[in-house]
Structures are given as C-alpha cells and as structure tokens.
Scaffold this motif. Structure first.
Motif, short mmCIF file in Angstrom:
data_model
loop_
_atom_site.label_atom_id
_atom_site.label_comp_id
_atom_site.label_asym_id
_atom_site.label_seq_id
_atom_site.Cartn_x
_atom_site.Cartn_y
_atom_site.Cartn_z
N ILE A 19 0.86 -1.18 0.00
CA ILE A 19 0.00 0.00 0.00
C ILE A 19 0.89 1.23 0.00
CG2 ILE A 19 -2.14 -0.86 1.01
CD1 ILE A 19 -0.80 -0.17 3.76
N GLY A 20 0.36 2.33 -0.47
CA GLY A 20 1.08 3.60 -0.40
C GLY A 20 2.25 3.67 -1.35
N GLU A 21 3.04 4.71 -1.18
CA GLU A 21 4.16 4.96 -2.08
C GLU A 21 5.43 5.23 -1.30
OE1 GLU A 21 3.12 7.73 -5.12
OE2 GLU A 21 1.08 7.02 -5.18
N ILE A 22 6.52 5.30 -2.01
CA ILE A 22 7.83 5.52 -1.40
C ILE A 22 7.84 6.91 -0.72
CG2 ILE A 22 8.85 6.45 -3.53
CD1 ILE A 22 11.34 4.70 -2.93
N PRO A 23 8.26 6.99 0.57
CA PRO A 23 8.24 8.29 1.25
C PRO A 23 9.28 9.25 0.67
CG PRO A 23 8.50 6.47 2.81
CD PRO A 23 8.73 5.92 1.44
N SER A 24 9.16 10.51 1.03
CA SER A 24 10.08 11.50 0.52
C SER A 24 11.45 11.37 1.19
CB SER A 24 9.52 12.90 0.81
OG SER A 24 10.57 13.83 0.82
N PRO A 25 12.53 11.44 0.40
CA PRO A 25 13.87 11.33 1.00
C PRO A 25 14.26 12.57 1.80
CG PRO A 25 14.02 11.57 -1.38
CD PRO A 25 12.57 11.48 -1.06
N THR A 26 13.49 13.65 1.76
CA THR A 26 13.80 14.79 2.63
C THR A 26 13.34 14.50 4.05
OG1 THR A 26 11.75 15.75 1.82
CG2 THR A 26 13.79 16.77 1.09
N ASN A 27 12.35 13.64 4.16
CA ASN A 27 11.75 13.41 5.46
C ASN A 27 11.49 11.92 5.64
OD1 ASN A 27 10.58 13.87 7.88
ND2 ASN A 27 8.60 14.54 7.04
#
Lengths: 333, 335
Positions: B281-289
């Motif tokens: 489920i969902g997508e890859i989180p942001s690499p800034t956070n």
C-alpha cells in the motif's frame, strides 16, 4: 453481452512532406460492454493512433480511408463517429461516451488549475450537473479510486501529487462522466511496479462496478495477461493476431507474437537465452509489400509473403492470425 | 569475497543534496539520496541495482563514477593496474579514472548529438582524453569498437537521426567502450527500447562484458531484465541497500519484505496466475523526510515496534546473501 463498439476497415494515413504515411491499415475489431480489449504492439505499430481514431482525435493531416466505419452503440441508438464533423458534434463521444487516460498524467493535467477545478469543469461541460453537485461527485470519485483525504487533494495541483496518485486522479476524472468506453493509453507504463499493481487492481474493480468497455493499450504483455479479456497484436499498422488472452499468450501463432514472447525476459525461466527478433521495425515510409512482417520473419512460406497481404485464418473460433503459414494449410495451392 | 577480487568497494557511502530556500535559523533541509551504503562489486561481474524511482539508484551509480559530490564515506577502486581512492583524488588520478569508468545513458535519443556523425560521436572520448595521437589511430580504434558493437562501418559517416532506437543504443555503447574502460555503469540502458530490440542490446552487453572482462553496474527498475543478465543483485529502497545476493539466490529465495513485494508485483504472463501477490500500500516516502527506524516500515506488512525505532543493518552471511531486516529469519520460518 451487448455490443458497444464496432470498428470496420479503419485506415488512416498522415499527409507529410515526405508523402503519405500509413499509420493504420484496414483494422477491424469490436468490443462488448464490460469487456477489456488489449491492444499490444511496439512503438510505431499504430496502436495509439488506432485508439485516438475512436474519438477522431488525430491531427489535421490525418486522412481516413473511405471504407472506415466506426460505430458506437449507445442506449439511444448507434453513433457513426466518422460522420461527426464539428467539435461540438464530437462532444457526444469525446469526454461524453468515451473517456481517455494517458501515459503521462503530469502532462495531461493543466499545471496551473487545481485538480478539482479541472474535474468540475469537464463535468459541467458534459453533464447537467451544477457546480455544487459536480464538486460532490468529483470528491466522491477521488475517494473511490483510493485517494485518501479526497477533499484536500481536490484543491491541490498536479505537481503536489505523486505519480501514482496523479494517475488515480486521472482515472477518477475520466470515469466521473460515467463513460461507456474508456481508452487507456499505456496507463501504467510510467509507474513503478508496485504502483502499477495497485492501478491494475483498481481498474479491474472499476470495470466490475461501472460495466464499461476498455481499450487498453500497452507494450507490456504481462500487463495484458493480467487485465484484458481479448487481445489484438499490432505490427506496423496492421493487426496480425487477435483472440482471447489465453489463446494468444498460451498458443501464439503469428511469428511476430511468438518472437515478442521469446524476446521477453521471464522470471519463471532464467535459463533460456533471450531471442531478439532480427532487424529493426521498418520505417513507415518504406512499408514492406505483402505481409508487413516479412522483412524480419524467420519462417517465411515463400514469395507469397512479400507479394500478398495475408487474410485472417482461424486458429480456433476465438483466435485468428493473419499469416500465410496458416492460410496455405487451409487452401493448398 | 576476498579483497583482491573487488573492483569497487564503497563504505558508508552517502550522498546528500541540500534543498534551496532555507529558512533563517531553521536547519537546512537535505535530500538523503544515498545513505550509508556498503557495497562490494567484484571484478568482471555483472552487478544489478534495482529499486523504484526515487530509491537513489541513479545517484549511487553516479557517486561511484564520482559524477556527484560524495557527502560521507569512502569509495575505493582497484582494477589491478590502478588503485584510486575516489574520496581523495587529485586531478591527474581523476582524469585516469575517467578513462577507466564510463557511463551508458537511458535515452539513446537524447544522449547523442544530432550534429555529429557517428564516427565523431564515438571518437570524441578518445580526443578529449588524448588517448590517441593521430587521426589514423583514432579511426582504427573507432572501427574496431564499432565492429564489436555490431555497427555497420558504412554507418559511421551518418548522423544519429538516421538510426532506430536499438542502433542508437549500440552507438552509445560503442562510445562508452572506446576508451577501453574497466568499469561501466549502465543506467536504465534498455528501458527506452522495445522488447524485441531490448533482448538484442542485452545480449550484446553480456557478450562484450565477457569478451572484454568488464565490470558492469546495471541499474534498472525491471527485475526480469536484471534476473536475466546480472550475476549479483542489490535492491535499494529510499537510499539504502535492503538486500544483496547472487541473482538466483535473490530471486528464488528473497528475504526482505520489499524484495518479495517487488517480485510479486510483476504482472505474470499467465492470465490464471494465482493472486498471491502481497500488494504494497502507499508509495515511497520523501527522501527529505524519511521515516524513523527501518525506511520500509511505512509500507511493510510485517512491521512491528522495533522496526519503527531501530534501523536494521545489512547482515553479512557466508553465502553472500545480505539482508537488512529485523524479522527476516522469523518470517522465513513462518512462511
């Protein structure tokens, strides 16, 4: 099942400085309501142009063949797409009975208008909804395609959404007018596999719920196997093989389809070396005579391949192939 | 892997990009594209690097070529003739490294100058690096490499627009190989090609790799392609390596939940394939956070409390199968 779409003898040429280029050559197929038809082919095979013809969305230098007939069967009678002239007349089809989703959702949304406003605008054009109702319907659709916090997303712009989310919003927008026919042009190609799997599941659910017909264009045979009921394989402007997905993928008969499957790296078989199809796809300016695949074909019957265009031969009653290999068996000469 | 067989040895390699628009007194935001990567690439191997978009695979590839600034960590290069410490090089060494390490790009339409003939495109690295003295020498070398890449010598006088995607990619390959490199990074080099041509380019790469004894880092999002061509594979997620193993071992016996999910997400050619797919489920989180703990915990079906706090390290094993997951052993036993 009720018939939704009939395409007969679709031929389309583009006028260019270098002469007439044949993009689609005598293509016929039909589609029932609730059916998903896959249109597979490599770049330049004419699959996108075929799909766009269903809404006459091709550029002005497109010339349709005189025998071309595209009929859309709607609740209040059949519509002859080719007879629609002005953009206003086309509205029955474009965005009304037919919706389209594209490969690159970033390029398909206007960047400076919020997602919500774009959804509401098209609902107001194509339906009798007022703005308030259109807003409700849009948010409902965003929610339906699995976008969490839909009312916030509604106000956002395309750049604020991730790739998977954008494609979902695109699907929500395409389906909000309740189209009878959805054209999906490589809808998962730009997505990562995990997101692709989510979008494929979503589209399958939606077909069940809404009962529309889908023309699903892709170059990925795996995606076709998982989504489509029937498939047509295109090569250099012609359909070379068509049938149910199981028939075509399990028992490919045209040398091109066989070649495509042999060139595909498969995870369940790491030992067989990949076999490329020899040569390159010819330029549409130098279309081979006879069978379009004859310049790259490894199992040519003889001179007939470059002399005569093969007709469709039945492999079974749900599976046809346009190859002399099969026609010569049926009628020995 | 014994040390004298290692071409590239990266330790704690990190690449961070600062974001612009820093607020006064606030800590500057950075994109942690690659974070704490330990990687050994054996000489003469075909090493695959897979992951979704945004996982940092391209940045890692470029860091190994010293084409992006390395924030932390070390990269040692050793091909037997030259030993280069990429984090501590002078101009001369770097120039030497440029002839030894090359890059093949993804899009063969954008990578070739439309105003240069194929001969000039392939010869350019030789001239820039000053590897050949005379025009005759250059021409001979260009012809030799063009033949190796199965280019028609007649074609050398033409411009790139006259070629199809597959032929253009062969031209890009010839250009990358003309300086006789030992290490080649191929970044999504077949992603833009049709399947019938993709197979041809893959076969060519493999042939050349074996013939010249090259080491390839093959970056791709397509696991089936990697499975067919690579000897060893590393899986990346949000800047970290989560699993590395010899190809067959990885595909037959995946240990990390992310690798398993990636494998099951590939659409099967069998229309009746059982739907055992464990859908992410969902997508890859942001690499800034990035999330705390294991970077995959936000999408992992098996995440427990420890995963949310403690980041797992890549565990070494004698078989060369390394995995960074708190629960892999437990999950192997239950499934």
């Amino acid at each position: 099942m009720t018939r939704l779409l009939d395409v007969e003898n679709l031929t389309l040429q583009f006028k260019t400085d270098e002469g007439l280029i044949t993009a689609v050559d005598n293509v016929s197929f039909s589609l029932d309501a609730g059916e998903v038809m896959g249109l597979v082919g490599e770049s330049g095979s004419g699959k996108s142009v075929t799909a766009k013809s269903l809404m006459k969305l091709n550029p002005h230098n497109a010339v349709y063949g005189p025998d071309t007939k595209i009929t859309l069967h709607l609740d209040d009678g059949p519509v002859d797409i080719m007879s629609l002239k002005s953009a206003k007349e086309m509205r029955v089809a474009r965005g009304g009975a037919i919706s389209m989703i594209f490969q690159e959702p970033m390029a398909s949304f206007a960047p400076a208008i919020s997602i919500g406003n774009q959804m509401v605008e098209q609902l107001q054009i194509h339906t009798a909804m007022n703005k308030k109702r259109a807003t409700e319907v849009s948010i409902e659709m965003l929610d339906r395609v699995g976008i969490s916090d839909a009312s916030t997303r509604f106000k956002q712009y395309a750049f604020e959404l991730s790739g998977g989310m954008r494609q979902r919003a695109m699907i929500a927008m395409a389906l909000s007018t309740k189209p009878k026919l959805l054209i999906a042009d490589e809808p998962t190609t730009a997505l990562d596999v995990t997101i692709q799997a989510q979008v494929i599941d979503l589209m399958k659910d939606l077909v069940k719920d809404f009962g529309m017909g889908i023309v699903f264009i892709t170059h990925d045979l795996g995606v076709i196997a998982q989504t489509a009921d029937t498939v047509a394989v295109m090569y250099l402007s012609r359909i070379v093989e068509r049938g149910t997905v199981r028939d075509v993928i399990r028992n490919p008969s045209h040398p091109y389809t066989k070649g495509l499957l042999a060139a595909l790296p498969r995870l369940d078989d790491l030992d067989t070396p990949l076999t490329p199809i020899p040569g390159d796809i010819p330029s549409p300016l130098e279309r081979p005579s006879g069978c379009v695949f004859n310049t790259r074909c490894g199992v040519k019957v003889g001179d007939i391949c470059s002399a005569q265009i093969p007709d469709f031969s039945d492999i079974s009653n749900s599976h046809q192939t346009a190859c002399h290999l099969y026609s010569s068996e049926a009628t020995p000469s | 892997m014994s040390d004298d067989n290692v071409l590239i040895k990266a330790r704690d390699l990190s690449v961070h990009f600062p974001l612009r628009g820093k607020k006064m007194f606030a800590e500057a935001q950075v994109v942690r594209a690659v974070e704490g990567v330990n990687l050994d690439i054996a000489r003469s191997s075909f090493f695959g690097l897979v992951g979704e978009s945004g996982s940092g695979k391209t940045t890692l590839g470029r860091a190994l070529l010293k084409a992006v600034p390395i924030t932390r960590g070390t990269v040692q290069y050793d091909d037997g003739e030259a030993q280069i410490d990429l984090t501590n090089v002078d101009k001369k060494q770097l120039k030497d490294y440029r002839t030894r390490a090359q890059l093949i790009f993804q899009d063969p339409y954008a990578a070739l100058s439309p105003r240069m003939t194929v001969r000039d495109i392939i010869a350019e690295p030789l001239e820039v690096m000053g590897l050949t003295k005379t025009r005759e020498e250059t021409d001979a070398r260009v012809r030799e490499i063009a033949e190796k890449c199965r280019l028609n010598l007649e074609h050398l006088r033409r411009f790139p627009h006259a070629f199809s995607g597959g032929q253009r990619q062969r031209i890009s390959i010839a250009r990358a190989l003309v300086s006789n490199p030992r290490f080649v990074v191929a970044d999504e080099s077949v992603a833009a090609l049709d399947v019938s041509i993709q197979a041809d380019v893959l076969n060519l790469l493999k042939e050349i790799q074996q013939e010249m004894g090259l080491t390839f880092l093959f970056i791709s999002h397509d696991l089936s392609v990697v499975a067919h061509i690579c000897d060893h594979v590393a899986v990346m997620y949000l800047g970290r390596l989560v699993e590395t193993a010899p190809t067959r071992e990885l595909f037959n016996n995946p240990r990390h939940p992310y690798t398993k999910a990636l494998l099951s997400a590939i659409p099967s050619l069998d229309p009746d394939a059982p739907k055992t797919a464990q859908k992410l489920i969902g997508e890859i989180p942001s690499p800034t956070n990035p999330p705390p703990g294991c970077k995959f915990q936000t999408r992992c079906p098996n995440a427990i409390n420890i995963c949310r706090v403690d980041e797992p390290k890549l565990e070494h094993s004698s078989t060369g199968h390394e995995v960074a997951c708190h629960r892999w052993q437990e999950l192997m036993n239950t499934m």
